[in-house]
Write a protein that holds these residues in place. Structure first.
Motif, short mmCIF file in Angstrom:
data_model
loop_
_atom_site.label_atom_id
_atom_site.label_comp_id
_atom_site.label_asym_id
_atom_site.label_seq_id
_atom_site.Cartn_x
_atom_site.Cartn_y
_atom_site.Cartn_z
N THR A 45 0.84 -1.21 0.00
CA THR A 45 0.00 0.00 0.00
C THR A 45 0.87 1.25 0.00
OG1 THR A 45 -1.79 -1.16 1.10
CG2 THR A 45 -1.78 1.24 1.31
N GLU A 85 -7.31 0.72 -0.86
CA GLU A 85 -7.58 -0.55 -0.16
C GLU A 85 -8.77 -0.37 0.78
OE1 GLU A 85 -4.68 -3.44 2.47
OE2 GLU A 85 -4.29 -1.31 2.46
N ASP A 161 -5.32 -1.00 -5.27
CA ASP A 161 -4.86 -1.66 -4.05
C ASP A 161 -5.92 -2.66 -3.59
OD1 ASP A 161 -3.24 -2.28 -1.95
OD2 ASP A 161 -3.44 -0.37 -0.89
N GLU A 162 -5.62 -3.93 -3.70
CA GLU A 162 -6.52 -5.00 -3.27
C GLU A 162 -7.89 -4.91 -3.95
OE1 GLU A 162 -5.86 -7.18 -0.46
OE2 GLU A 162 -4.01 -6.26 0.28
MG LIG Z 1 -2.00 -2.92 1.97
#
Ligand SMILES: [Mg+2]
Ligand SMILES: Nc1ncnc2c1ncn2[C@@H]1O[C@H](COP(=O)(O)OP(=O)(O)OP(=O)(O)O)[C@@H](O)[C@H]1O
Length: 306
Positions: A45, A85, A161-162
């Motif tokens: 991240t 995220e 992110d994710e």
């Molecule tokens: Mg992360």
């Protein structure tokens, strides 16, 4: 000459005494999907936020098309779409209001916003009522809304992110398809803990561990390296016949025949392409590849070997 794409040079990021990134460097020049993996706390991240200008590096730099990324460089920021995220949504607004506000924040003229919002809603496939309040959206619905919001300004580069976490298999497949579509003419760099898909999706995979880039390679090379030189073959030919053939080759040993798969191992330094060519000339091979039993095992091996 201007470098196209993302260039990360010796990136460090410290949070007080925590060294979250310790000199990460890599380049991505061509459109496609690029996967970033690594254990919790590895710095994924932090890295993605530095690329997206949401964090300022302690030292080193990120360039997009040779232009240095910084919070004040609005020209370069406009080229990036960042999917966080943790949710970046305003809970009290409706989905539609949120998209209109985001369109305004991206400087899209008022008269164009309605069309732009409709375009991204159609593109990502939001099917729930647009007046639904964000607070009441499910995880999957939220992800789609966020996805739509980061496409409003037609970014050249997507940093996700994710983007696949917390989704059911149908939504995961849906978002994966969107990512593939977008990656046809853009760089899409995404972090994930879901290892099953990245091997077939990504052009290159980056592995971070303790703030350092420990592996950067094509998925097939990583798989081959981690397969201990063992390979599988499936074939319409009787596998026992192929086994007899392989048993007679030097430096090759058959491990087993399991259901419809023959597993064999080669000595290091034996070129696998020669062996496969030999088998294909003689037999009708359906598929072959490195014998990688467990993706989680590969991940664990990569991050514990350093
Ligand atoms: Mg992360
Ligand atoms: N704002 C912050 N202040 C202090 N420490 C931070 C901050 N952000 C991240 N860190 C620390 O930096 C390190 C890297 O965190 P980061 O969130 O980048 O990891 P990650 O790879 O994304 O992990 P995960 O897979 O759990 O999301 C961790 O030790 C984390 O505690």
């Amino acid at each position: 000459m201007k470098n196209h794409g993302i260039e990360i040079s010796n990136l460090h990021k410290n949070f007080h005494d925590i060294q979250a990134l310790k000199g990460v460097s890599f380049k991505i020049a061509d459109a496609g999907l690029y996967g970033l993996i690594g254990p919790n706390g590895a710095g994924k991240t932090t890295l993605l936020k530095c690329v997206s200008s949401l964090l300022v590096p302690s030292s080193g730099e990120v360039c997009i098309n040779s232009d240095t990324v910084s919070p004040k460089n609005f020209a370069v920021r406009r080229k990036i779409g960042f999917l966080p995220e943790d949710s970046g949504l305003y809970e009290k607004l409706s989905a539609k209001e949120f998209l209109h506000i985001m369109a305004g924040m991206h400087g899209i003229p008022k008269e164009e916003r309605k069309r732009k919002v409709k375009d991204v809603v159609d593109f990502v496939g939001i099917t729930y009522p647009p007046n639904k309040v964000v607070k009441y959206l499910s995880t999957g619905q939220r992800r789609l809304l966020l996805f739509a919001s980061i496409l409003l300004h037609d970014p050249e580069i997507l940093i996700l992110d994710e983007s696949l976490s917390g989704l059911d298999p149908i939504n995961r497949e849906h978002i994966t398809r969107l990512m593939r579509k977008l990656a046809k003419d853009r760089i899409v760099l995404f972090s994930t803990h879901i290892l099953a898909d990245i091997w077939r999706l990504c052009k290159r995979i980056f592995v971070l561990n303790h703030g350092e880039l420990i592996v950067e390679d094509h998925p097939e090379n990583i798989l081959a390296r981690m397969s201990d030189n063992s390979y599988f073959i499936t074939s319409k030919t009787e596998l026992e016949t192929i086994k007899d053939y392989l048993d007679n080759l030097p430096n090759v040993s058959v491990i087993s025949i399991q259901d419809d798969k023959l597993l064999f191992k080669i000595e290091e330094m034996v070129p696998i392409t020669e062996i496969i060519k030999g088998i294909m000339n003689k037999f009708n091979v359906e598929s072959f590849g490195p014998n990688v039993p467990d993706l989680d095992q590969i991940f664990t091996r990569m991050v514990t070997a350093t």
